[in-house]
Design a protein around this motif. Structure first.
Motif, PDB file in Angstrom:
ATOM      1  N   SER A 199     -21.401 -61.420 -32.011  1.00 42.57           N
ATOM      2  CA  SER A 199     -21.123 -60.634 -33.219  1.00 42.57           C
ATOM      3  C   SER A 199     -20.702 -59.202 -32.930  1.00 42.57           C
ATOM      4  CB  SER A 199     -22.361 -60.620 -34.126  1.00 42.57           C
ATOM      5  OG  SER A 199     -23.450 -59.956 -33.495  1.00 42.57           O
ATOM      6  N   GLN A 200     -21.153 -58.636 -31.811  1.00 42.48           N
ATOM      7  CA  GLN A 200     -20.927 -57.218 -31.562  1.00 42.48           C
ATOM      8  C   GLN A 200     -19.971 -56.927 -30.415  1.00 42.48           C
ATOM      9  OE1 GLN A 200     -22.313 -54.853 -33.666  1.00 42.48           O
ATOM     10  NE2 GLN A 200     -22.843 -56.711 -34.789  1.00 42.48           N
ATOM     11  N   ALA A 201     -19.787 -57.875 -29.525  1.00 46.64           N
ATOM     12  CA  ALA A 201     -18.946 -57.599 -28.350  1.00 46.64           C
ATOM     13  C   ALA A 201     -18.360 -58.907 -27.822  1.00 46.64           C
ATOM     14  CB  ALA A 201     -19.757 -56.897 -27.268  1.00 46.64           C
ATOM     15  N   LYS A 202     -17.420 -59.461 -28.555  1.00 42.34           N
ATOM     16  CA  LYS A 202     -16.855 -60.754 -28.184  1.00 42.34           C
ATOM     17  C   LYS A 202     -16.207 -60.719 -26.799  1.00 42.34           C
ATOM     18  CE  LYS A 202     -16.029 -62.488 -32.871  1.00 42.34           C
ATOM     19  NZ  LYS A 202     -15.019 -62.953 -33.842  1.00 42.34           N
ATOM     20  N   SER A 203     -15.649 -59.569 -26.447  1.00 41.84           N
ATOM     21  CA  SER A 203     -14.988 -59.480 -25.145  1.00 41.84           C
ATOM     22  C   SER A 203     -15.974 -59.610 -23.993  1.00 41.84           C
ATOM     23  CB  SER A 203     -14.232 -58.154 -25.021  1.00 41.84           C
ATOM     24  OG  SER A 203     -15.134 -57.052 -25.060  1.00 41.84           O
ATOM     25  N   LEU A 204     -17.258 -59.375 -24.269  1.00 46.49           N
ATOM     26  CA  LEU A 204     -18.286 -59.468 -23.233  1.00 46.49           C
ATOM     27  C   LEU A 204     -18.985 -60.825 -23.229  1.00 46.49           C
ATOM     28  CD1 LEU A 204     -19.929 -55.954 -23.686  1.00 46.49           C
ATOM     29  CD2 LEU A 204     -18.383 -56.661 -21.852  1.00 46.49           C
ATOM     30  N   TYR A 205     -18.653 -61.659 -24.214  1.00 45.84           N
ATOM     31  CA  TYR A 205     -19.323 -62.954 -24.313  1.00 45.84           C
ATOM     32  C   TYR A 205     -18.679 -63.941 -23.335  1.00 45.84           C
ATOM     33  CZ  TYR A 205     -21.551 -67.079 -26.306  1.00 45.84           C
ATOM     34  OH  TYR A 205     -22.282 -68.236 -26.474  1.00 45.84           O
ATOM     35  N   LYS A 206     -19.080 -63.791 -22.096  1.00 40.65           N
ATOM     36  CA  LYS A 206     -18.594 -64.622 -21.009  1.00 40.65           C
ATOM     37  C   LYS A 206     -19.803 -65.103 -20.205  1.00 40.65           C
ATOM     38  CE  LYS A 206     -14.380 -61.827 -20.582  1.00 40.65           C
ATOM     39  NZ  LYS A 206     -13.577 -60.942 -19.679  1.00 40.65           N
ATOM     40  N   PRO A 207     -19.663 -66.181 -19.455  1.00 43.71           N
ATOM     41  CA  PRO A 207     -20.793 -66.658 -18.645  1.00 43.71           C
ATOM     42  C   PRO A 207     -21.311 -65.572 -17.699  1.00 43.71           C
ATOM     43  CG  PRO A 207     -19.062 -68.306 -18.720  1.00 43.71           C
ATOM     44  CD  PRO A 207     -18.492 -67.072 -19.342  1.00 43.71           C
ATOM     45  N   TYR A 208     -22.602 -65.263 -17.792  1.00 45.27           N
ATOM     46  CA  TYR A 208     -23.181 -64.234 -16.926  1.00 45.27           C
ATOM     47  C   TYR A 208     -24.418 -64.730 -16.184  1.00 45.27           C
ATOM     48  CZ  TYR A 208     -26.327 -63.361 -20.949  1.00 45.27           C
ATOM     49  OH  TYR A 208     -27.219 -63.493 -21.989  1.00 45.27           O
ATOM     50  N   LYS A 209     -24.758 -65.990 -16.359  1.00 42.26           N
ATOM     51  CA  LYS A 209     -25.908 -66.558 -15.659  1.00 42.26           C
ATOM     52  C   LYS A 209     -25.414 -67.446 -14.527  1.00 42.26           C
ATOM     53  CE  LYS A 209     -28.711 -66.410 -19.833  1.00 42.26           C
ATOM     54  NZ  LYS A 209     -29.670 -67.110 -20.710  1.00 42.26           N
ATOM     55  N   GLY A 210     -25.564 -66.962 -13.307  1.00 42.68           N
ATOM     56  CA  GLY A 210     -25.090 -67.721 -12.168  1.00 42.68           C
ATOM     57  C   GLY A 210     -24.943 -66.839 -10.946  1.00 42.68           C
ATOM     58  N   THR A 211     -24.548 -67.456  -9.848  1.00 45.12           N
ATOM     59  CA  THR A 211     -24.531 -66.753  -8.559  1.00 45.12           C
ATOM     60  C   THR A 211     -23.153 -66.280  -8.137  1.00 45.12           C
ATOM     61  OG1 THR A 211     -24.270 -68.874  -7.396  1.00 45.12           O
ATOM     62  CG2 THR A 211     -26.521 -68.086  -7.761  1.00 45.12           C
ATOM     63  N   SER A 212     -22.122 -66.594  -8.894  1.00 40.85           N
ATOM     64  CA  SER A 212     -20.766 -66.240  -8.476  1.00 40.85           C
ATOM     65  C   SER A 212     -20.495 -64.751  -8.694  1.00 40.85           C
ATOM     66  CB  SER A 212     -19.738 -67.061  -9.248  1.00 40.85           C
ATOM     67  OG  SER A 212     -19.666 -66.626 -10.596  1.00 40.85           O
ATOM     68  N   ALA A 213     -19.418 -64.277  -8.082  1.00 41.06           N
ATOM     69  CA  ALA A 213     -19.018 -62.881  -8.255  1.00 41.06           C
ATOM     70  C   ALA A 213     -18.655 -62.590  -9.705  1.00 41.06           C
ATOM     71  CB  ALA A 213     -17.834 -62.569  -7.339  1.00 41.06           C
ATOM     72  N   SER A 214     -18.034 -63.558 -10.373  1.00 38.41           N
ATOM     73  CA  SER A 214     -17.670 -63.346 -11.780  1.00 38.41           C
ATOM     74  C   SER A 214     -18.897 -63.236 -12.667  1.00 38.41           C
ATOM     75  CB  SER A 214     -16.762 -64.476 -12.266  1.00 38.41           C
ATOM     76  OG  SER A 214     -17.443 -65.723 -12.245  1.00 38.41           O
ATOM     77  N   HIS A 215     -19.954 -64.002 -12.375  1.00 30.49           N
ATOM     78  CA  HIS A 215     -21.202 -63.898 -13.139  1.00 30.49           C
ATOM     79  C   HIS A 215     -21.814 -62.514 -12.961  1.00 30.49           C
ATOM     80  CE1 HIS A 215     -21.493 -68.517 -12.741  1.00 30.49           C
ATOM     81  NE2 HIS A 215     -21.125 -68.219 -13.977  1.00 30.49           N
ATOM     82  N   ARG A 216     -21.819 -62.046 -11.733  1.00 27.48           N
ATOM     83  CA  ARG A 216     -22.389 -60.722 -11.449  1.00 27.48           C
ATOM     84  C   ARG A 216     -21.589 -59.629 -12.151  1.00 27.48           C
ATOM     85  NH1 ARG A 216     -22.744 -56.272  -8.108  1.00 27.48           N
ATOM     86  NH2 ARG A 216     -24.846 -55.860  -7.291  1.00 27.48           N
ATOM     87  N   THR A 217     -20.282 -59.738 -12.127  1.00 25.09           N
ATOM     88  CA  THR A 217     -19.430 -58.756 -12.809  1.00 25.09           C
ATOM     89  C   THR A 217     -19.687 -58.774 -14.306  1.00 25.09           C
ATOM     90  OG1 THR A 217     -17.706 -58.939 -11.113  1.00 25.09           O
ATOM     91  CG2 THR A 217     -17.038 -58.091 -13.265  1.00 25.09           C
ATOM     92  N   ALA A 218     -19.881 -59.956 -14.876  1.00 17.92           N
ATOM     93  CA  ALA A 218     -20.155 -60.058 -16.307  1.00 17.92           C
ATOM     94  C   ALA A 218     -21.467 -59.364 -16.657  1.00 17.92           C
ATOM     95  CB  ALA A 218     -20.202 -61.527 -16.727  1.00 17.92           C
ATOM     96  N   ARG A 219     -22.493 -59.541 -15.821  1.00 21.05           N
ATOM     97  CA  ARG A 219     -23.771 -58.860 -16.072  1.00 21.05           C
ATOM     98  C   ARG A 219     -23.586 -57.340 -15.996  1.00 21.05           C
ATOM     99  NH1 ARG A 219     -25.551 -63.202 -12.806  1.00 21.05           N
ATOM    100  NH2 ARG A 219     -25.686 -61.937 -10.920  1.00 21.05           N
ATOM    101  N   GLN A 220     -22.810 -56.900 -15.032  1.00 18.30           N
ATOM    102  CA  GLN A 220     -22.566 -55.467 -14.881  1.00 18.30           C
ATOM    103  C   GLN A 220     -21.826 -54.906 -16.089  1.00 18.30           C
ATOM    104  OE1 GLN A 220     -20.837 -54.333 -11.131  1.00 18.30           O
ATOM    105  NE2 GLN A 220     -19.973 -52.439 -11.965  1.00 18.30           N
ATOM    106  N   HIS A 221     -20.846 -55.632 -16.598  1.00 15.27           N
ATOM    107  CA  HIS A 221     -20.077 -55.157 -17.750  1.00 15.27           C
ATOM    108  C   HIS A 221     -20.950 -55.069 -19.000  1.00 15.27           C
ATOM    109  CE1 HIS A 221     -15.900 -56.371 -15.934  1.00 15.27           C
ATOM    110  NE2 HIS A 221     -16.420 -55.286 -15.388  1.00 15.27           N
ATOM    111  N   ILE A 222     -21.828 -56.058 -19.181  1.00 14.64           N
ATOM    112  CA  ILE A 222     -22.719 -56.024 -20.345  1.00 14.64           C
ATOM    113  C   ILE A 222     -23.686 -54.851 -20.245  1.00 14.64           C
ATOM    114  CG2 ILE A 222     -24.564 -57.246 -21.563  1.00 14.64           C
ATOM    115  CD1 ILE A 222     -23.161 -59.876 -20.705  1.00 14.64           C
ATOM    116  N   LEU A 223     -24.266 -54.656 -19.071  1.00 15.87           N
ATOM    117  CA  LEU A 223     -25.192 -53.541 -18.895  1.00 15.87           C
ATOM    118  C   LEU A 223     -24.483 -52.206 -19.109  1.00 15.87           C
ATOM    119  CD1 LEU A 223     -28.013 -52.540 -18.180  1.00 15.87           C
ATOM    120  CD2 LEU A 223     -27.361 -52.617 -15.768  1.00 15.87           C
TER     121      LEU A 223
END
Length: 293
Positions: A199-223
């Motif tokens: 509802s608040q940040a659709k661009s950040l609604y990406k898979p962030y649970k996992g061990t890949s580099a993309s998951h880590r980047t997603a967690r960083q972007h949300i934080l």
């Protein structure tokens, strides 16, 4: 209740697994003036007297909340606890039990296991048609699953019977909106990080649970979005410098989810003294529960 600008807010990423001590995570925050300060993020197995196993972890979580309540009462501020779990089911499968506390008491008394709870839900749902019954708030907040879903029923069961029920029985807990909020109690709210991001940040609604580099980047972007105010109209600050790396490095996303649960409540109280649901109000929430996101 105290004002929305001075409250202790605890976000809880919940789990009903047998070894939930490694999955449950708590973010203790202080909402004061124009900022939400993340005081600490702690895995439940690291709480005093806790461990990996559910039978020692969940009592430790309750003790943690009791201790926070004692401090809040002494300091005359509210304690809001946002839990990433339902503590209710749709009216179609609650057996017609009203008020909500009657359903809660029924589950605690008659269902010694989450499997027994799910069997009753499935039996009642069989008369409702081919689709799995969802609560009104699930549809409005676009939560991923119904509370009795195969992936969620253990989480729902233990949130109801091992968090809400004991605190209510001790007369130190209340579950909003099915019960009234109270200044000198642990105020439990259902939150959903996924719904917040949708509802608040659709661009950040990406898979962030996992061990890949993309998951880590997603967690960083949300934080980073939290820290720069994108997800909340007041800034979020991390009191401990090591919290940032802990959140980003946590491959399960539990630390981030616990902070997002706290953010859900802060966002719902941005213009009001108490958290208020941002989805349209429906009186059925008094029986089925509501998602604060």
């Amino acid at each position: 209740m105290g004002t929305g600008r001075h409250a202790t807010v605890v976000g809880v990423d919940w789990s009903g697994s047998k070894t939930c001590g490694k999955a449950v995570c708590l973010a203790e925050c202080e909402l004061r003036d124009e900022c939400m300060h993340v005081v600490q993020v702690v895995q439940a197995h690291r709480l005093p007297g806790s461990g990996w196993e559910r039978n020692v972890c969940l009592p430790a979580v309750r003790r943690f909340l009791r201790e926070k309540l004692d401090t809040c009462v002494e300091d005359r501020r509210s304690l809001w606890v946002g839990v990433d779990s339902a503590m209710s089911v749709a009216m179609e499968i609650n057996g017609g039990r009203k008020p909500w506390k009657a359903w809660l008491g029924h589950v605690k008394k008659n269902h010694p296991t989450p499997e027994s709870f799910r069997e009753e839900c499935a039996s009642l749902a069989s008369t409702c048609g081919p689709k799995e019954p969802k609560r009104r708030c699930d549809a409005m907040a676009r939560t991923p699953f119904a509370p009795q879903n195969l992936r969620m029923y253990r989480q729902t069961y233990y949130a109801a019977t091992e968090l809400a029920w004991p605190l209510i029985q001790e007369e130190i807990g209340t579950v909003v909106p099915m019960m009234d909020p109270c200044e000198d109690k642990v105020n439990l709210f259902e939150c959903c990080p996924a719904s917040l991001l949708k509802s608040q940040a659709k661009s950040l609604y990406k898979p962030y649970k996992g061990t890949s580099a993309s998951h880590r980047t997603a967690r960083q972007h949300i934080l980073d979005a939290l820290l720069n105010g994108q997800l909340l109209h007041v800034p979020v600050e991390l009191r401990a410098s090591e919290t940032r790396s802990m959140v980003i490095d946590d491959t399960g996303g539990d630390a981030l989810d616990s902070i997002l649960c706290a953010v859900c409540l802060a966002a719902c109280a941005s213009t009001t003294p108490l958290p208020r649901p941002r989805i349209p109000w429906d009186p059925i929430y008094l029986e089925e529960g509501c998602v604060y996101c």
